[in-house]
Design a protein around this motif. Structure first.
Motif, PDB file in Angstrom:
ATOM      1  N   ARG B  52     -17.812  32.724 -39.550  1.00  0.00           N
ATOM      2  CA  ARG B  52     -17.420  34.048 -40.107  1.00  0.00           C
ATOM      3  C   ARG B  52     -16.492  34.109 -41.065  1.00  0.00           C
ATOM      4  O   ARG B  52     -15.718  33.069 -40.917  1.00  0.00           O
ATOM      5  CB  ARG B  52     -17.138  35.041 -39.115  1.00  0.00           C
ATOM      6  CG  ARG B  52     -15.704  34.940 -38.322  1.00  0.00           C
ATOM      7  CD  ARG B  52     -15.481  35.503 -37.203  1.00  0.00           C
ATOM      8  NE  ARG B  52     -13.746  35.544 -36.889  1.00  0.00           N
ATOM      9  CZ  ARG B  52     -13.267  34.431 -36.489  1.00  0.00           C
ATOM     10  NH1 ARG B  52     -13.971  33.319 -36.281  1.00  0.00           N
ATOM     11  NH2 ARG B  52     -12.081  34.442 -36.179  1.00  0.00           N
ATOM     12  N   ARG B  54     -12.942  35.441 -42.843  1.00  0.00           N
ATOM     13  CA  ARG B  54     -11.732  35.879 -42.073  1.00  0.00           C
ATOM     14  C   ARG B  54     -11.073  36.903 -42.932  1.00  0.00           C
ATOM     15  O   ARG B  54     -10.882  36.582 -44.121  1.00  0.00           O
ATOM     16  CB  ARG B  54     -10.668  35.054 -41.716  1.00  0.00           C
ATOM     17  CG  ARG B  54     -10.895  34.024 -40.369  1.00  0.00           C
ATOM     18  CD  ARG B  54     -12.075  33.093 -40.339  1.00  0.00           C
ATOM     19  NE  ARG B  54     -12.368  32.142 -39.381  1.00  0.00           N
ATOM     20  CZ  ARG B  54     -13.200  31.518 -38.939  1.00  0.00           C
ATOM     21  NH1 ARG B  54     -14.372  31.708 -39.581  1.00  0.00           N
ATOM     22  NH2 ARG B  54     -13.025  30.822 -37.980  1.00  0.00           N
ATOM     23  N   ASP B 104      -8.672  39.752 -36.635  1.00  0.00           N
ATOM     24  CA  ASP B 104      -8.422  38.252 -36.460  1.00  0.00           C
ATOM     25  C   ASP B 104      -6.744  38.094 -36.310  1.00  0.00           C
ATOM     26  O   ASP B 104      -6.556  37.074 -35.816  1.00  0.00           O
ATOM     27  CB  ASP B 104      -8.648  37.695 -38.000  1.00  0.00           C
ATOM     28  CG  ASP B 104     -10.022  37.198 -37.975  1.00  0.00           C
ATOM     29  OD1 ASP B 104     -10.338  36.400 -36.778  1.00  0.00           O
ATOM     30  OD2 ASP B 104     -10.838  37.123 -38.888  1.00  0.00           O
ATOM     31  N   MET B 105      -5.989  39.034 -36.667  1.00  0.00           N
ATOM     32  CA  MET B 105      -4.600  38.885 -36.582  1.00  0.00           C
ATOM     33  C   MET B 105      -3.870  40.013 -36.520  1.00  0.00           C
ATOM     34  O   MET B 105      -4.183  41.069 -37.070  1.00  0.00           O
ATOM     35  CB  MET B 105      -4.112  37.918 -38.017  1.00  0.00           C
ATOM     36  CG  MET B 105      -2.988  37.363 -37.567  1.00  0.00           C
ATOM     37  SD  MET B 105      -2.621  36.005 -36.302  1.00  0.00           S
ATOM     38  CE  MET B 105      -3.536  34.637 -36.850  1.00  0.00           C
ATOM     39  N   LYS B 120      -5.178  29.583 -41.754  1.00  0.00           N
ATOM     40  CA  LYS B 120      -6.420  29.793 -41.588  1.00  0.00           C
ATOM     41  C   LYS B 120      -7.317  29.067 -42.520  1.00  0.00           C
ATOM     42  O   LYS B 120      -8.412  28.288 -42.375  1.00  0.00           O
ATOM     43  CB  LYS B 120      -6.894  31.079 -41.530  1.00  0.00           C
ATOM     44  CG  LYS B 120      -6.369  31.870 -40.247  1.00  0.00           C
ATOM     45  CD  LYS B 120      -7.059  33.241 -40.203  1.00  0.00           C
ATOM     46  CE  LYS B 120      -6.841  33.741 -38.654  1.00  0.00           C
ATOM     47  NZ  LYS B 120      -7.654  33.297 -37.771  1.00  0.00           N
ATOM     48  N   LEU B 122      -6.710  26.557 -44.444  1.00  0.00           N
ATOM     49  CA  LEU B 122      -6.550  25.069 -44.364  1.00  0.00           C
ATOM     50  C   LEU B 122      -6.985  24.382 -43.159  1.00  0.00           C
ATOM     51  O   LEU B 122      -7.946  23.325 -43.321  1.00  0.00           O
ATOM     52  CB  LEU B 122      -4.939  24.743 -44.327  1.00  0.00           C
ATOM     53  CG  LEU B 122      -4.441  23.370 -44.102  1.00  0.00           C
ATOM     54  CD1 LEU B 122      -4.990  22.434 -45.178  1.00  0.00           C
ATOM     55  CD2 LEU B 122      -3.188  23.151 -43.818  1.00  0.00           C
ATOM     56  N   ALA B 123      -7.062  25.117 -42.033  1.00  0.00           N
ATOM     57  CA  ALA B 123      -7.978  24.851 -40.815  1.00  0.00           C
ATOM     58  C   ALA B 123      -9.315  24.906 -41.225  1.00  0.00           C
ATOM     59  O   ALA B 123     -10.251  23.861 -40.542  1.00  0.00           O
ATOM     60  CB  ALA B 123      -7.456  25.847 -39.846  1.00  0.00           C
ATOM     61  N   LEU B 124      -9.969  25.680 -41.605  1.00  0.00           N
ATOM     62  CA  LEU B 124     -11.376  26.055 -41.933  1.00  0.00           C
ATOM     63  C   LEU B 124     -11.703  24.742 -42.941  1.00  0.00           C
ATOM     64  O   LEU B 124     -12.824  24.064 -42.700  1.00  0.00           O
ATOM     65  CB  LEU B 124     -11.607  27.228 -42.926  1.00  0.00           C
ATOM     66  CG  LEU B 124     -11.610  28.604 -41.989  1.00  0.00           C
ATOM     67  CD1 LEU B 124     -11.908  29.857 -42.635  1.00  0.00           C
ATOM     68  CD2 LEU B 124     -12.493  28.434 -40.734  1.00  0.00           C
ATOM     69  N   LYS B 127     -11.649  21.382 -40.715  1.00  0.00           N
ATOM     70  CA  LYS B 127     -12.858  21.654 -39.755  1.00  0.00           C
ATOM     71  C   LYS B 127     -14.463  21.725 -40.538  1.00  0.00           C
ATOM     72  O   LYS B 127     -15.268  21.844 -39.848  1.00  0.00           O
ATOM     73  CB  LYS B 127     -12.662  22.779 -38.822  1.00  0.00           C
ATOM     74  CG  LYS B 127     -11.581  22.337 -37.843  1.00  0.00           C
ATOM     75  CD  LYS B 127     -11.284  23.846 -37.123  1.00  0.00           C
ATOM     76  CE  LYS B 127     -12.128  24.219 -36.110  1.00  0.00           C
ATOM     77  NZ  LYS B 127     -11.588  25.307 -35.135  1.00  0.00           N
TER      78      LYS B 127
END
Lengths: 313, 266
Positions: B52, B54, B104-105, B120, B122-124, B127
């Motif tokens: 999805r 964010r 989301d937050m 977020k 960066l994490a996406l 991953k």
């Protein structure tokens, strides 16, 4: 013979082990990677490291974002800046949303020395201990810093760990059982209990030896987890010795002194003396010199124990 | 849809007897162009869907516009609207993600959302998840230093899956942004911080959708969409009036406002 080692080495070693296991972590720093030992990760596992520059608020926000997506961030910098400059970010973003962010406050306490009062985190435990959802840990040596880091990684939720800059006595083992929220009883005596965390644990052990020679028998409890407090062990030893000393390399207000006193005031009030910084800022000086000048040595614990015993009914 | 969102915002705040209509009304098209078009990927039946998009509302006081959008999208029952700011409500005065499906937050302390969005995004990327992160800030909020820390991080990390939207309505609680602590010019500022900058009429849904698509096509840099808006848009007596930053309409004012909204934007 006991060797000395800085607790931050234990932190760095734990990070390397987590990287070797290819755990889902990202180690972040705010331009003090050499001091916090996160530089070891930068050198050996560069894809597990991010330096965000001199921006502690951003450090915490980015860590919160990473945690919300399932990556475990270790946000590392000096405790004084992390807990102070980043307090609102820790409160309203990390703790309010109960995010799995690991906050690592290095160079904590007065023993950071010559840098002076601006760099001496003496309030960080007080600040962190009032936050809902927060777990607060102050390991007593490098090996416990290692174990605590590993335990923090396994624990889900916000954690703050703090340790000093200096090499301090290494007297525990990496293999020792370490559980968040479970205090360790190091000595059992009947006259008084010293509850200590961080660098003050070894001072308490030395105070115990001095007191023993004088015929005073004390218990020493390493309360490495300030929050959640090991209520059961604290109560048990308050009942056993009927007086206590609480020792922390921190202001006497808040932190371990605060949580233990509050708990005992409600459950089993006993006389308590404090060994900590007396509501004042620090200054420049050599670490040992400062620890002495600000009342944070084994001798100060000895005096506090005697004072506490004298107040017993 | 924009009429419905405006109506919901005003009725919600009227019922709560407090809240922030000005900065919620200015962001209606920004939000509807995102959620009620083919821009934003979401599934109301699976709000944790991995790929999805964010959305981070950094200007947390504009909560009613987020609630109106999420409610109308179907993330929760619209019956909750009348519980805004009331004890036990899922609709807290400022968003609390824990209790709010589709959010989301949490937000409320200004200046923090962009750093979270950087984390977020960066994490996406780490991953390998193909999804975008959108973050809405106010122009007054740009006075917070952390925004610029995060701006530098986003550019340093070349987060081209990150879209900052500035609700450029020119007014903050105490008055005009330019009179208090001038944050302009925005385009030049964000360009000099190595952002891809798109300026747009923040009340023109088609233009906004086009801007979002330009962001998606952009590679190698984060994007800032500067959306020029009017605070209190759609209700003449609230427009460009700092007094309506944080004030609830009374019965009479609500009636007048709803009538104006029914007539459409001027």
């Amino acid at each position: 013979m006991i060797n000395n080692k800085p607790p931050r080495d234990g932190y760095g070693e734990a990070l390397l082990d987590l990287c070797r296991n290819d755990e889902n972590i990202l180690v972040l720093d705010a331009d003090v990677a050499k001091s916090t030992r996160t530089i070891w990760v930068k050198e050996q596992f560069p894809n597990k490291f991010l330096d965000v520059g001199i921006s502690e608020q951003d450090l915490i926000g980015i860590s919160a974002g990473l945690a919300s997506e399932g990556i475990v961030p270790f946000a590392s910098t000096y405790g004084v800046f992390l807990s102070g400059r980043g307090f609102d970010q820790i409160r309203t973003t990390v703790c309010y949303d109960d995010l799995n962010v690991k906050l690592v406050g290095a160079h904590a306490g007065i023993s950071v020395g010559p840098d002076g009062a601006t760099h001496q985190a003496l309030e960080d435990m007080a600040l962190m201990s009032v936050l809902p959802n927060m777990t607060l840990i102050a390991p007593c040596d490098s090996n416990e810093a290692y174990s605590a880091t590993m335990a923090m990684f396994k624990h889900k939720g916000p954690c703050y760990i703090r340790f000093g800059r200096e090499a301090i006595p290494l007297f525990t083992n990496k293999e020792d059982d370490f559980q968040i929220g479970k205090a360790k009883v190091l000595k059992e005596g009947n006259d008084c209990t010293v509850f200590a965390c961080g660098s003050m644990v070894h001072e308490a052990l030395m105070a115990q030896e001095i007191l023993e020679k004088e015929g005073i028998s004390i218990s020493v409890v390493n309360v490495h987890t300030i929050k959640p407090l090991d209520n059961e062990t604290v109560l048990k030893f308050a009942k056993k010795t009927n007086c206590a000393v609480i020792a922390q390399e921190h202001q006497k207000i808040g932190g371990l002194c605060g949580v233990v006193s509050q708990y005992l005031a409600q459950t089993y009030p006993v006389p308590i003396e404090y060994v900590g910084v007396a509501d004042t800022f620090g200054e420049s000086g050599e670490p040992a010199e400062l620890m002495k000048a600000y009342g944070l040595t084994k001798n100060d614990i000895v005096l506090a124990v005697k004072a506490s015993i004298s107040k017993k009914k | 849809m924009e009429k419905i969102i405006r109506k919901d915002i005003l009725e919600m705040i009227h019922s709560a007897k407090s809240g922030h209509p000005g900065g919620a009304l200015s962001a209606v098209e920004i939000m509807s162009a995102l959620y009620f078009s083919d821009v934003f990927r979401y599934d109301v039946n699976d709000s944790a869907m991995e790929n999805r998009d964010r959305f981070i509302l950094s200007k947390g006081h504009a909560a009613p516009v987020l609630y109106a959008v999420l409610g109308n999208a179907g993330f929760f029952d619209k019956k909750h609207f009348k519980t805004l700011r009331k004890f036990g409500s899922i609709l807290q005065g400022h968003p609390h993600a824990k209790h709010l499906n589709g959010c989301d937050m949490s937000a409320g302390s200004l200046g923090q959302g962009l750093s979270i969005a950087v984390g977020k995004a960066l994490a996406l990327r780490m991953k390998n998840i193909d999804a975008n992160v959108y973050c809405l800030v106010g122009d007054g909020e740009l006075q917070e230093g952390q925004i610029w820390e995060a701006t530098m991080s986003a550019a340093q990390l070349k987060l081209d899956n990150l879209c900052l939207i500035v609700d450029y309505n020119g007014i903050q609680l105490d008055g005009n942004v330019a009179d208090i602590k001038d944050v302009y010019p925005l385009k030049e500022k964000f360009e000099s911080f190595n952002f891809n900058v798109i300026e747009v009429d923040g009340h023109n849904k088609e233009e906004l959708i086009k801007a979002y698509k330009m962001f998606k096509a952009n590679v190698g840099k984060p994007t800032a969409i500067i959306a020029k808006t009017v605070k209190g848009k759609g209700v003449s007596f609230m427009e460009n009036n700092a007094n309506w930053h944080g004030l609830a309409p009374n019965d009479e004012e609500l009636k007048l406002a709803l009538k104006e909204i029914e007539g459409g934007l001027k």
